[in-house]
Design an enzyme around this catalytic site. Structure first.
Site, PDB file in Angstrom:
ATOM      1  N   SER A 106       2.638   3.494   8.500  1.00 33.58           N
ATOM      2  CA  SER A 106       1.902   4.083   7.387  1.00 33.58           C
ATOM      3  C   SER A 106       2.627   3.899   6.060  1.00 33.58           C
ATOM      4  O   SER A 106       2.060   4.196   5.013  1.00 33.58           O
ATOM      5  CB  SER A 106       1.690   5.578   7.631  1.00 33.58           C
ATOM      6  OG  SER A 106       2.934   6.251   7.728  1.00 33.58           O
ATOM      7  N   HIS A 127      -3.343   0.033  10.434  1.00 33.88           N
ATOM      8  CA  HIS A 127      -2.984   1.430  10.225  1.00 33.88           C
ATOM      9  C   HIS A 127      -4.162   2.347  10.521  1.00 33.88           C
ATOM     10  O   HIS A 127      -5.133   2.404   9.763  1.00 33.88           O
ATOM     11  CB  HIS A 127      -2.505   1.632   8.781  1.00 33.88           C
ATOM     12  CG  HIS A 127      -2.128   3.046   8.477  1.00 33.88           C
ATOM     13  ND1 HIS A 127      -2.327   3.630   7.248  1.00 33.88           N
ATOM     14  CD2 HIS A 127      -1.568   4.014   9.256  1.00 33.88           C
ATOM     15  CE1 HIS A 127      -1.901   4.876   7.283  1.00 33.88           C
ATOM     16  NE2 HIS A 127      -1.456   5.136   8.489  1.00 33.88           N
ATOM     17  N   GLU A 139      -6.781   0.737   7.950  1.00 31.52           N
ATOM     18  CA  GLU A 139      -6.282  -0.165   6.911  1.00 31.52           C
ATOM     19  C   GLU A 139      -5.706  -1.412   7.594  1.00 31.52           C
ATOM     20  O   GLU A 139      -4.805  -1.308   8.423  1.00 31.52           O
ATOM     21  CB  GLU A 139      -5.194   0.514   6.085  1.00 31.52           C
ATOM     22  CG  GLU A 139      -5.703   1.649   5.214  1.00 31.52           C
ATOM     23  CD  GLU A 139      -4.603   2.344   4.431  1.00 31.52           C
ATOM     24  OE1 GLU A 139      -4.839   2.718   3.277  1.00 31.52           O
ATOM     25  OE2 GLU A 139      -3.491   2.520   4.995  1.00 31.52           O
ATOM     26  N   ASN A 177      -2.218   6.379   1.234  1.00 35.31           N
ATOM     27  CA  ASN A 177      -0.996   7.128   0.923  1.00 35.31           C
ATOM     28  C   ASN A 177      -0.503   6.882  -0.498  1.00 35.31           C
ATOM     29  O   ASN A 177       0.310   7.653  -1.009  1.00 35.31           O
ATOM     30  CB  ASN A 177       0.104   6.792   1.929  1.00 35.31           C
ATOM     31  CG  ASN A 177      -0.031   7.586   3.202  1.00 35.31           C
ATOM     32  OD1 ASN A 177      -0.470   8.730   3.190  1.00 35.31           O
ATOM     33  ND2 ASN A 177       0.323   6.975   4.328  1.00 35.31           N
TER      34      ASN A 177
END
Length: 489
Positions: A106, A127, A139, A177
């Site tokens: 991540s 991900h 992702e 993120n």
């Protein structure tokens, strides 16, 4: 996470082998997922034959050599670059040259992980979000050496597994993120500046902003050790860019061991104690002589809501962007300036500003702030106006862009910057934040709803107020404004 990914692949009809360096862990995961398939079948959420086939597709193995025939190997181990590189070196030696290697990292660079391989083009990021069987987003991350065909295959595979994949480059935080950092950072700054308390701010993000969870309760759920580590990692990776500066408040929570739900205490007490009260303005009677102005979404919503509650109001033009007047009191929508700045600019002492709402017609709570010399009578009159429309009012200490507006503007800015630097497309940024972070609206689509000119104005005013590079405007938003094209297209 690895167990959840195995669940997805087996349910899609693939034979799946699970390996874990800890003895017995893979077998336990297989047993757990078989029980999960059985439960889904019992509840009628999964066809019995499909559940049986998925259970049969899972197999625990004892060595990496048992993965030699795999067409895709997905790694989901600890977030340690050296450890991941060593594992992929071993996998490269065991698997066939056409086997795709994927990391569920991540936060670590796919380029850096792949650099340890003789054939780095085989490796990409895949991900998933937790819990993997339930979260739709994946992702798909390209490192510098990743072969385009590998990314195309992973996109098709994720789609075949019922997921919604988005392409992203291997930059710090990928999409979710990275773009999500302002959701925590701006709330933490408001708390640090004593604009309001955690319970009230969380309520505003939920009830006005439409977010499923406020930032403080979400950080408590994630764990402050995890959230702070991600923020710090992104900050370091971007060479200490002030947009990602970690919070001293959160650092103190981590130092104290107040990690949130898992430790029993974070911003809130999770040991059975009562939640602090949300601060709500006292009841104020509906004022006489309400005048609404302009065509702002809040004006239309207030008109309809007041009429629904049987409260009389008039409409008159105005020379500025005010929403409402009651006698000498004037209510403006926030444009990124504080109420004090607006009062100084207009010469109107009894000035208040109203925060953003996702939908002013549906919002059950709104934030309002008054200029320092606004009279109590004016404050109460404007509060009474909003309350008469069925809106709970939370008074904030006067601050530029208030809470929801400043956060949404910063989310849009960060998403725009990711697009500007080729990390992802605008559509991918919005999809990722809706599905990966459960936002009520993609940040760039939200900017279009607000009006890109307003978002740019808010960010420019924040930058001028604080004098910090943290609020610098992304060239992407500036370009959208100048060209007249939508942000999310």
């Amino acid at each position: 996470m690895g167990s959840g990914i195995a669940h997805i692949a087996a349910r899609a009809g693939h034979p799946v082998f699970l390996y874990d360096s800890r003895s017995g862990a893979a077998a336990d995961a297989v047993a757990s997922q078989r029980a999960s398939f059985a439960t889904l079948a019992q509840k009628g959420k999964l066809d019995a034959d499909t559940a049986h086939a998925a259970s049969a597709a899972l197999q625990a193995v004892d060595t990496l050599d048992d993965l030699a025939g795999a067409g895709l190997v997905i790694e989901a181990i600890i977030e340690d670059l050296t450890v991941k590189q060593e594992l992929f070196r071993r996998l490269e030696a065991v698997t066939a040259p056409d086997c795709i290697l994927a990391s569920n990292t991540s936060s670590l660079s796919i380029t850096a992980i792949a650099s340890a391989l003789d054939a780095p083009q085989r490796l990409a990021g895949l991900h998933f979000f937790n819990p993997a069987p339930l979260m739709a987003l994946v992702e798909v991350v390209s490192g510098l050496a990743t072969a385009p065909a590998v990314v195309d295959t992973l996109m098709a595979t994720a789609q075949g597994w019922g997921k919604t994949p988005v392409r992203t480059g291997s930059t710090p935080g990928f999409i979710v993120n990275r773009v999500a950092r302002p959701y925590y950072a701006e709330a933490l700054r408001l708390l640090d500046e004593q604009v309001s308390d955690t319970a009230t701010l969380d309520a505003l993000y939920r009830d006005a902003g439409g977010f499923r969870m406020g930032p403080f309760e979400l950080m408590d759920l994630i764990g402050h050790d995890v959230n702070f580590a991600v923020t710090s990692s992104v900050w370091r990776a971007f060479f200490h860019d002030p947009r990602f500066t970690p919070s001293l408040i959160q650092q103190e929570l981590v130092a104290a061991g107040f990690l949130g739900r898992k430790s029993g205490r974070g911003f809130y007490d999770h040991r059975g104690g009562e939640r602090p009260d949300v601060q709500v303005a006292p009841h104020c009677p509906a004022p006489d002589g309400i005048v609404l102005h302009g065509d702002h979404p809040a004006t239309a919503a207030l008109t309809a809501r007041l009429q629904a509650h049987g409260v009389a109001c008039q409409h008159q033009p105005a020379d500025d962007d005010r929403l409402a007047t009651v006698g000498s009191a004037v209510l403006y929508p926030t444009d990124g300036r504080s109420a004090a700045q607006r009062a100084a600019s207009s010469g109107i002492t009894d000035t208040a500003v109203l925060d953003l709402a996702l939908d002013y017609q549906q919002a059950s709570r709104l934030a309002m702030a008054c200029a320092p010399h606004c009279t109590p009578a004016a404050r109460h009159a404007l509060t009474g106006l909003l309350q008469a429309a069925g809106i709970a009012v939370s008074w904030l200490v006067d601050s530029p862009a208030l809470a929801v507006m400043r956060t949404v503007a910063m989310l849009a800015n960060e998403a725009g910057d990711a697009v500007h630097h080729g990390v992802c497309s605008a559509a991918a940024a919005d999809t990722a934040m809706r599905l990966g972070a459960n936002y009520p609206c993609g940040p760039l689509a939200w900017a279009d709803r607000i009006g890109v000119a307003t978002v740019v104005q808010v960010l420019d005013h924040l930058a001028a107020y604080y004098g910090e590079d943290r609020y610098r405007l992304s060239p992407y938003l500036r370009s959208c404004l100048l060209s007249g094209r939508p942000c999310h297209a």
